[in-house]
Design an enzyme around this catalytic site. Structure first.
Site, PDB file in Angstrom:
ATOM      1  N   ASP A  80       0.848  -1.193   0.085  1.00 12.78           N
ATOM      2  CA  ASP A  80       0.027  -0.038   0.051  1.00 12.78           C
ATOM      3  C   ASP A  80       1.056   1.299  -0.067  1.00 12.78           C
ATOM      4  O   ASP A  80       1.852   1.309   0.824  1.00 12.78           O
ATOM      5  CB  ASP A  80      -0.935   0.288   1.226  1.00 12.78           C
TER       6      ASP A  80
ATOM      7  N   ASN B  58      -2.441  12.881  -3.767  1.00 16.18           N
ATOM      8  CA  ASN B  58      -3.424  13.759  -4.580  1.00 16.18           C
ATOM      9  C   ASN B  58      -3.669  15.068  -4.083  1.00 16.18           C
ATOM     10  O   ASN B  58      -4.040  15.936  -4.831  1.00 16.18           O
ATOM     11  CB  ASN B  58      -4.659  12.676  -4.420  1.00 16.18           C
TER      12      ASN B  58
ATOM     13  N   HIS C 237      -4.790  14.877  -8.604  1.00 20.30           N
ATOM     14  CA  HIS C 237      -5.081  13.401  -8.919  1.00 20.30           C
ATOM     15  C   HIS C 237      -4.481  13.002 -10.070  1.00 20.30           C
ATOM     16  O   HIS C 237      -4.279  11.344 -10.190  1.00 20.30           O
ATOM     17  CB  HIS C 237      -6.557  13.157  -9.191  1.00 20.30           C
TER      18      HIS C 237
ATOM     19  N   ASP D 205      -2.562   9.454 -10.179  1.00 18.89           N
ATOM     20  CA  ASP D 205      -2.604   8.477 -11.389  1.00 18.89           C
ATOM     21  C   ASP D 205      -1.156   8.035 -11.775  1.00 18.89           C
ATOM     22  O   ASP D 205      -0.889   6.892 -12.038  1.00 18.89           O
ATOM     23  CB  ASP D 205      -3.491   8.884 -12.516  1.00 18.89           C
TER      24      ASP D 205
ATOM     25  N   GLU E  15      -4.859   2.492  -3.721  1.00 19.41           N
ATOM     26  CA  GLU E  15      -3.288   2.468  -4.023  1.00 19.41           C
ATOM     27  C   GLU E  15      -2.986   1.150  -3.242  1.00 19.41           C
ATOM     28  O   GLU E  15      -1.808   1.043  -2.976  1.00 19.41           O
ATOM     29  CB  GLU E  15      -2.962   3.801  -3.205  1.00 19.41           C
TER      30      GLU E  15
END
Length: 331
Positions: free
Chosen positions: A204, A212, A217, A221, A247
């Protein structure tokens, strides 16, 4: 039986004439050649097929009217037969003739050697059937089959693309959760049958919400794409990398024991921490992740238990400082 083309063809008996009339009526072509394979006689149909008057053919070699491929075929057949001429039976072959106008006509030919009363070989006679249309039809069929195979191949490729799209995560290129769970069920059943270990690494991204919030964002990504590329490019062919959601990622490691899986997780942790991900405006982003490792049958007896055990270790890694690998809850 060498024939001078300037001399008239030897007159035929009434029986010969009747036989040739029957052959012409059948649509087939009759011909005779001497031992040097020069035409001594061709029937009306043969002349019509080749587009030559008989006077321009008699006395010339058969090979003058053959394509190079046909000549090579006849040469090979002659070598393969090898036996004395008097032992030869009927000879059959197909090939393409060159007509007077330059076009090609295909013939299916049957010929036999001819001997005089003393048993001396004096030539061959044969019958040739025009099979040009059949050859065109065969070519058209082959071409249709080729196009059909191409279409089937494209359809199969499309099906494979659609299947890949259905089982892969669009953003990262690794497999999606549904496919991962289905494969994991099969792999754990196989590991049970073969009494082999099966390890699971879950990871994770640390402080992903901050990525973010601070960079947007699109940057988030891009960070996920980098992790997907890292896992895909460093996994074995038998491994299965997946994005579980958000994530969080997982890699299934068939046949790998717990110690080996921890080492692999450490390699991924170190590689990710050393990467610099360039985002919009030239900003370089550093990422780390926390890892949890569990192994079947050592820590779990099913896929659900294996994922739960790896997940517990992952969050233990986060609680104990992040950017680390945990393979046991007491670490």
């Amino acid at each position: 039986m060498n024939h001078d083309p300037a001399l008239p063809v030897t007159p035929r008996t009434t029986n010969d004439t009747r036989l040739l009339s029957m052959i012409n009526a059948s649509g087939d072509c009759f011909w005779e050649v001497d031992v040097e394979r020069r035409f001594v006689y061709i029937s009306d149909n043969m002349a019509l097929m080749m587009g030559y008057p008989a006077t321009e053919v008699v006395g010339r070699s058969v090979q003058d009217f053959m394509t190079p491929e046909y000549k090579l075929q006849i040469h090979r057949q002659t070598i393969e037969r090898g036996a004395p001429i008097h032992q030869h039976g009927a000879i059959r072959h197909e090939g393409e003739f060159i007509c007077k106008d330059g076009s090609g006509k295909w013939g299916d030919t049957v010929s036999v050697p001819v001997f005089d009363d003393d048993g001396v070989h004096i030539g061959y006679f044969g019958i040739t059937r025009d099979i040009t249309q059949r050859k065109k039809d065969e070519h058209a069929l082959r071409e249709a089959n080729r196009l059909l195979r191409g279409q089937v191949q494209r359809i199969n490729q499309l099906h494979e693309q659609l299947r890949e799209q259905a089982i892969r995560d669009d953003l990262t290129g690794v497999y999606n959760r549904r496919h991962f769970v289905a494969v994991a069920e099969r792999e754990i059943a196989r590991s049970r049958r073969q009494q082999q270990p099966l390890s699971l690494v879950m990871l994770d991204v640390d402080f992903f919400k901050r990525v973010n919030d601070v960079h947007g964002h699109l940057a988030g990504d891009e960070a996920l794409r980098v992790i997907g590329l890292l896992l895909r490019s460093t996994s074995r062919a038998e491994d299965l990398a997946c994005r579980l959601g958000g994530e969080e990622f997982a890699v299934l490691l068939p046949g790998m024991d717990h110690h080996g899986a921890i080492e692999r997780a450490q390699e991924w942790r170190s590689a990710l921490a050393s990467l610099k991900t360039r985002i919009g405006g030239g900003t370089e982003l550093s990422l780390t992740a926390s890892f949890g490792v569990a192994t079947f049958p050592q820590h779990a007896g099913s896929v659900t238990e294996l994922m739960r055990a790896a997940d517990q270790r992952l969050y233990h890694a986060k609680d104990s400082g992040r950017n680390r690998v945990v393979g046991a809850l007491d670490e």
